[in-house]
Design a protein around this motif. Structure first.
Motif, mmCIF file in Angstrom:
data_model
loop_
_atom_site.group_PDB
_atom_site.id
_atom_site.type_symbol
_atom_site.label_atom_id
_atom_site.label_comp_id
_atom_site.label_asym_id
_atom_site.label_seq_id
_atom_site.Cartn_x
_atom_site.Cartn_y
_atom_site.Cartn_z
ATOM 1 N N GLY A 330 0.804 -1.219 0.000
ATOM 2 C CA GLY A 330 0.000 0.000 0.000
ATOM 3 C C GLY A 330 0.833 1.263 0.000
ATOM 4 O O GLY A 330 0.577 2.188 -0.774
ATOM 5 N N PHE A 331 1.854 1.312 0.848
ATOM 6 C CA PHE A 331 2.628 2.541 0.984
ATOM 7 C C PHE A 331 3.521 2.797 -0.226
ATOM 8 O O PHE A 331 3.708 3.947 -0.643
ATOM 9 C CB PHE A 331 3.428 2.510 2.277
ATOM 10 C CG PHE A 331 2.602 2.864 3.473
ATOM 11 C CD1 PHE A 331 1.705 1.960 4.020
ATOM 12 C CD2 PHE A 331 2.682 4.122 4.041
ATOM 13 C CE1 PHE A 331 0.919 2.295 5.112
ATOM 14 C CE2 PHE A 331 1.904 4.459 5.129
ATOM 15 C CZ PHE A 331 1.017 3.547 5.663
ATOM 16 N N LEU A 332 4.043 1.753 -0.824
ATOM 17 C CA LEU A 332 4.813 1.933 -2.052
ATOM 18 C C LEU A 332 3.911 2.440 -3.174
ATOM 19 O O LEU A 332 4.311 3.313 -3.955
ATOM 20 C CB LEU A 332 5.471 0.624 -2.463
ATOM 21 C CG LEU A 332 6.820 0.311 -1.834
ATOM 22 C CD1 LEU A 332 7.273 -1.088 -2.226
ATOM 23 C CD2 LEU A 332 7.872 1.339 -2.241
ATOM 24 N N THR A 333 2.689 1.903 -3.251
ATOM 25 C CA THR A 333 1.790 2.326 -4.325
ATOM 26 C C THR A 333 1.332 3.765 -4.131
ATOM 27 O O THR A 333 1.128 4.496 -5.115
ATOM 28 C CB THR A 333 0.576 1.386 -4.413
ATOM 29 O OG1 THR A 333 1.018 0.033 -4.444
ATOM 30 C CG2 THR A 333 -0.213 1.658 -5.679
ATOM 31 N N ILE A 334 1.158 4.201 -2.887
ATOM 32 C CA ILE A 334 0.886 5.625 -2.644
ATOM 33 C C ILE A 334 1.992 6.473 -3.249
ATOM 34 O O ILE A 334 1.735 7.474 -3.938
ATOM 35 C CB ILE A 334 0.756 5.914 -1.139
ATOM 36 C CG1 ILE A 334 -0.526 5.299 -0.570
ATOM 37 C CG2 ILE A 334 0.744 7.430 -0.877
ATOM 38 C CD1 ILE A 334 -0.615 5.360 0.940
ATOM 39 N N ALA A 335 3.239 6.093 -3.010
ATOM 40 C CA ALA A 335 4.367 6.870 -3.525
ATOM 41 C C ALA A 335 4.437 6.823 -5.047
ATOM 42 O O ALA A 335 4.784 7.816 -5.693
ATOM 43 C CB ALA A 335 5.671 6.350 -2.925
ATOM 44 N N VAL A 336 4.094 5.670 -5.642
ATOM 45 C CA VAL A 336 4.049 5.587 -7.107
ATOM 46 C C VAL A 336 2.977 6.540 -7.639
ATOM 47 O O VAL A 336 3.182 7.263 -8.636
ATOM 48 C CB VAL A 336 3.775 4.140 -7.561
ATOM 49 C CG1 VAL A 336 3.523 4.086 -9.069
ATOM 50 C CG2 VAL A 336 4.951 3.240 -7.195
ATOM 51 N N GLY A 337 1.820 6.565 -6.978
ATOM 52 C CA GLY A 337 0.775 7.502 -7.377
ATOM 53 C C GLY A 337 1.216 8.945 -7.239
ATOM 54 O O GLY A 337 0.902 9.795 -8.085
ATOM 55 N N GLN A 338 1.964 9.242 -6.190
ATOM 56 C CA GLN A 338 2.470 10.603 -6.006
ATOM 57 C C GLN A 338 3.491 10.966 -7.076
ATOM 58 O O GLN A 338 3.551 12.114 -7.530
ATOM 59 C CB GLN A 338 3.069 10.726 -4.605
ATOM 60 C CG GLN A 338 2.017 10.717 -3.511
ATOM 61 C CD GLN A 338 2.591 10.589 -2.118
ATOM 62 O OE1 GLN A 338 3.647 9.982 -1.924
ATOM 63 N NE2 GLN A 338 1.917 11.149 -1.126
ATOM 64 N N THR A 339 4.279 9.994 -7.489
ATOM 65 C CA THR A 339 5.244 10.236 -8.569
ATOM 66 C C THR A 339 4.519 10.653 -9.840
ATOM 67 O O THR A 339 4.882 11.641 -10.496
ATOM 68 C CB THR A 339 6.071 8.966 -8.839
ATOM 69 O OG1 THR A 339 6.740 8.577 -7.644
ATOM 70 C CG2 THR A 339 7.095 9.202 -9.935
ATOM 71 N N ALA A 340 3.475 9.904 -10.191
ATOM 72 C CA ALA A 340 2.712 10.219 -11.392
ATOM 73 C C ALA A 340 1.884 11.486 -11.212
ATOM 74 O O ALA A 340 1.800 12.330 -12.118
ATOM 75 C CB ALA A 340 1.798 9.041 -11.746
ATOM 76 N N GLY A 341 1.291 11.648 -10.035
ATOM 77 C CA GLY A 341 0.398 12.777 -9.804
ATOM 78 C C GLY A 341 1.098 14.120 -9.854
ATOM 79 O O GLY A 341 0.570 15.091 -10.410
ATOM 80 N N ALA A 342 2.294 14.202 -9.282
ATOM 81 C CA ALA A 342 3.020 15.476 -9.284
ATOM 82 C C ALA A 342 3.339 15.921 -10.708
ATOM 83 O O ALA A 342 3.187 17.096 -11.071
ATOM 84 C CB ALA A 342 4.296 15.349 -8.461
ATOM 85 N N SER A 343 3.776 14.968 -11.532
ATOM 86 C CA SER A 343 4.082 15.307 -12.924
ATOM 87 C C SER A 343 2.825 15.692 -13.693
ATOM 88 O O SER A 343 2.837 16.636 -14.494
ATOM 89 C CB SER A 343 4.780 14.120 -13.609
ATOM 90 O OG SER A 343 5.991 13.817 -12.967
#
Length: 406
Positions: A330-343
């Motif tokens: 869960g926590f890794l996927t949150i960070a993956v989403g944040q990587t995509a979301g910021a861009s």
């Protein structure tokens, strides 16, 4: 001094510095940094997304290294990486140089979490672990909240601020070297650990929910300062008030376990996704005002920490025999989403209106509600979670050690 006090104090400081200063302070000072270094919104989004991506890589590396070389070495490395990254941010003469050091500083968050969990398990008596973990987790909200007053006093001197932050990180490196245990993590209880988890339906839906929530959250974590600058003409000093509201309200998210035990995982998940989406809209849409913006920031802080707690419960239920792995998914996927979301936020802001960009990101948060947890035990007292109330409350305590670890 008792081990619980030493480990708790060190962990509190390390998490505050790595998360509150090295990772999330970039969004606080972004308007002034953009002005001084002529950053476009797209490039600012890519840089912020790079910091989230660095977290994804670093947390995997850190978990393995903590087992091999011990909590002390990895925690010291996390503090040093944070310090060097923020020192580089302070000295950056160009956008590309800034990008390198923002990513380095972001990596420190992934390095910091696993060794602190190992340090507590290795050095603190079982009866005191929950209390120690609670103290350590408080560092995240404290770091975010403390960066706000610094911005109020020194908003335009962002280089000086990051020098101060770097100094705090180097001090934490010394503290970790002196106070943390040097031994390696506990032995793995069975040979299933270390293998990739089986992706059952609940785990797949957890990936979907946490990805969309993480992506949505970057509207505030990465661009909250930019939004309030555009909407209200706030300077970095004013934006500091928003960060204080976010950090102070984050402590209310610690009640995730109790709420899930009382109302069920799916109900709590969807309720706070609505709160998250509403907070983004309140801060970012044209009707906002200074008072509404601060209220929206407080709602965001509480919703974000609450949702990370929900995803912890979800992950540990999906993999009951490997709870740490369930949490990591869960926590890794949150960070993956944040990587995509910021861009994506920066890309959209360059091409459409702020109003439309904010609406898209509020909808991303709501989209996470289309994913649900399916209980494996019908008639469970914890309606959707498949846990007893005691297990949920225990899971919440563990969540509070990682809650913003993503």
């Amino acid at each position: 001094m008792k081990p619980a006090v030493r480990v708790g104090a060190t962990g509190f400081g390390l998490i505050a510095v790595c998360y509150g200063f090295a990772r999330f302070a970039f969004g606080l000072f972004l308007p002034q940094i953009r002005e001084d270094l002529a950053l476009s919104p797209t490039l600012a989004g890519v840089i912020s997304g790079g910091a989230f991506f660095a977290y994804c890589v670093a947390i995997v590396v850190s978990a393995r290294m903590s087992e091999r070389v011990g909590a002390r070495a990895v925690a010291v490395a996390a503090a040093l990486v944070a310090g060097l990254g923020m020192l580089g941010i302070a000295a950056s003469p160009s956008p590309m140089c800034l990008a390198v050091f923002v990513v380095m500083a972001g990596a420190s968050t992934g390095l910091a979490s696993p060794p602190m969990a190992d340090a507590v398990a290795h050095a603190v008596a079982k009866a005191r672990r929950n209390a120690t973990n609670t103290v350590i987790n408080a560092g995240t909200s404290a770091g975010v909240a403390l960066s706000g007053p610094v911005a109020l006093v020194m908003g335009h001197e962002w280089r000086t601020v990051f020098l101060f932050f770097a100094g705090a990180a180097f001090a934490l490196a010394v503290m970790a070297l002196v106070w943390l245990p040097s031994g390696t993590g506990q032995e793995r209880p069975d040979n299933r650990r270390g293998r990739r988890p089986t992706l059952d339906a609940n785990l797949i839906r957890l990936v979907g929910a946490s990805f969309f929530m993480g992506a949505s959250s970057t509207a505030i974590w990465s661009f909250g300062g930019e939004i309030t600058s555009m909407r209200l003409g706030w300077s970095t000093r004013d934006i500091g008030l928003l960060w204080i509201a976010i950090g102070a309200a984050g402590v209310f998210g610690a009640g995730a376990g109790w709420l899930v035990a009382r109302f069920g995982l799916n109900a709590v998940h969807r309720l706070f996704l609505v709160v998250l989406a509403a907070s983004i809209a309140i801060v970012g849409l044209s009707f906002t005002s200074p008072a509404l913006t601060l209220a929206g920031g407080a709602l965001f802080g509480a919703a974000y920490v609450m949702l990370t707690g929900v995803y912890l419960v979800w992950g540990t239920s999906a993999l009951p025999h490997r709870p740490a792995t369930g949490l990591m998914v869960g926590f890794l996927t949150i960070a993956v989403g944040q990587t995509a979301g910021a861009s994506l936020f920066g890309f959209l802001l360059d091409r459409v209106s702020l109003e439309m960009t904010v609406l898209v990101f509020a909808c991303l948060g709501l989209a996470a509600g289309f994913f649900w947890f399916e209980s494996r035990s019908a008639g469970s007292s914890a309606a959707d979670a498949g846990f007893g109330a005691t297990s949920l409350l225990e899971a919440s305590r563990v969540a509070r050690t990682r809650a913003d670890g993503a």
